[in-house]
Design an enzyme around this catalytic site. Structure first.
Site, PDB file in Angstrom:
ATOM      1  N   HIS A 144       0.882  -1.168   0.006  1.00 50.71           N
ATOM      2  CA  HIS A 144       0.138  -0.046   0.161  1.00 50.71           C
ATOM      3  C   HIS A 144       0.981   1.126  -0.097  1.00 50.71           C
ATOM      4  O   HIS A 144       0.545   2.387  -0.850  1.00 50.71           O
ATOM      5  CB  HIS A 144      -1.027  -0.157   1.160  1.00 50.71           C
ATOM      6  CG  HIS A 144      -1.900   1.038   1.251  1.00 50.71           C
ATOM      7  ND1 HIS A 144      -3.208   1.128   1.090  1.00 50.71           N
ATOM      8  CD2 HIS A 144      -1.546   2.341   1.615  1.00 50.71           C
ATOM      9  CE1 HIS A 144      -3.710   2.169   1.304  1.00 50.71           C
ATOM     10  NE2 HIS A 144      -2.842   3.013   1.466  1.00 50.71           N
ATOM     11  N   GLU A 145       2.022   1.163   0.888  1.00 51.31           N
ATOM     12  CA  GLU A 145       2.757   2.514   0.877  1.00 51.31           C
ATOM     13  C   GLU A 145       3.697   2.608  -0.157  1.00 51.31           C
ATOM     14  O   GLU A 145       3.830   3.837  -0.704  1.00 51.31           O
ATOM     15  CB  GLU A 145       3.406   2.214   2.322  1.00 51.31           C
ATOM     16  CG  GLU A 145       2.840   2.406   3.490  1.00 51.31           C
ATOM     17  CD  GLU A 145       1.437   3.357   3.712  1.00 51.31           C
ATOM     18  OE1 GLU A 145       1.567   4.440   3.279  1.00 51.31           O
ATOM     19  OE2 GLU A 145       0.434   2.927   4.398  1.00 51.31           O
ATOM     20  N   HIS A 148       1.725   4.223  -2.729  1.00 53.97           N
ATOM     21  CA  HIS A 148       1.665   5.661  -2.718  1.00 53.97           C
ATOM     22  C   HIS A 148       2.734   6.621  -3.304  1.00 53.97           C
ATOM     23  O   HIS A 148       2.773   7.633  -4.004  1.00 53.97           O
ATOM     24  CB  HIS A 148       1.387   6.002  -1.072  1.00 53.97           C
ATOM     25  CG  HIS A 148       0.107   6.165  -0.444  1.00 53.97           C
ATOM     26  ND1 HIS A 148      -0.768   6.921  -0.949  1.00 53.97           N
ATOM     27  CD2 HIS A 148      -0.345   5.501   0.493  1.00 53.97           C
ATOM     28  CE1 HIS A 148      -1.976   6.851  -0.400  1.00 53.97           C
ATOM     29  NE2 HIS A 148      -1.653   5.837   0.570  1.00 53.97           N
TER      30      HIS A 148
HETATM   31 NI    NI Z   1      -2.866   5.069   2.100  1.00 50.11          NI
END
Ligand code: NI
Length: 182
Positions: A144-145, A148
């Site tokens: 997830h990161e 980003h």
């Molecule tokens: Ni997030």
């Protein structure tokens, strides 16, 4: 130490492929305050991970931490970690579907399929190169990161929006499930 303002979906910085951090800037401690502020911001928002562009900074830098939480018995504890220039170098296992949220898309949860196990490389704030293989919830947070700082959010990974929920409905659903337990 300070709690920073979170950027929200629609802010162009969340769609940027963030800049690599130079090695000399890591070892010089140039980003010490930013790291401390990002950790404060993540904890204040009760998040389990945060990327620099979520506080408006165009850099490949992420922090993560998850304390054991009895409300989420499936989510194992993940120790505090700070990574510069994280990069996923290997994936294995079938895509595992689970609910995910994001501090930049507040109030919602969506089902995202992620690799069960990943290998990633990064540089620690001490300037040490690391290569780690992690699985489960830990692997999900890293994916997830890293997304980003590559300009991608979890909704881009969803198959559609049929499994996208407002948090009020999500919590109601979960409370019902908890109550139903013997
Ligand atoms: Ni997030």
């Amino acid at each position: 130490m300070a709690v920073l303002e979170l950027t929200k979906i629609g802010n162009p910085v969340l769609r940027k492929k963030c800049q690599e951090v130079k090695e000399q800037d890591i070892s010089s401690g140039k980003y010490k305050k930013l790291i401390a502020d990002m950790i404060d911001t993540m904890r204040d928002a009760k998040g389990v991970g945060l990327a620099a562009n979520q506080v408006g900074v165009d850099l490949k830098l992420i922090v993560l931490e998850c304390a054991a939480n009895p409300r989420y018995p499936g989510a194992e504890a993940v120790p505090l970690a700070v990574y510069f220039n994280p990069r996923i170098t290997g994936r294995s296992g079938q895509g595992e579907r689970a609910w995910e949220g994001c501090l930049s898309i507040p109030g919602y949860r969506g089902v995202v399929a992620r690799s069960r196990e990943i290998t990633f490389e990064a540089v620690t704030p001490e300037g040490r190169k690391v290569r780690e293989t992690v699985k489960g919830f830990h692997a999900r947070i890293i994916q997830h990161e890293v997304d980003h700082v590559e300009g991608c959010v979890y909704m881009d990974r969803m198959e559609g929006v049929k499994e996208w929920m407002h948090l009020d409905e999500f919590n109601r659903d979960m409370e019902t499930k908890i109550k139903d337990k013997p």
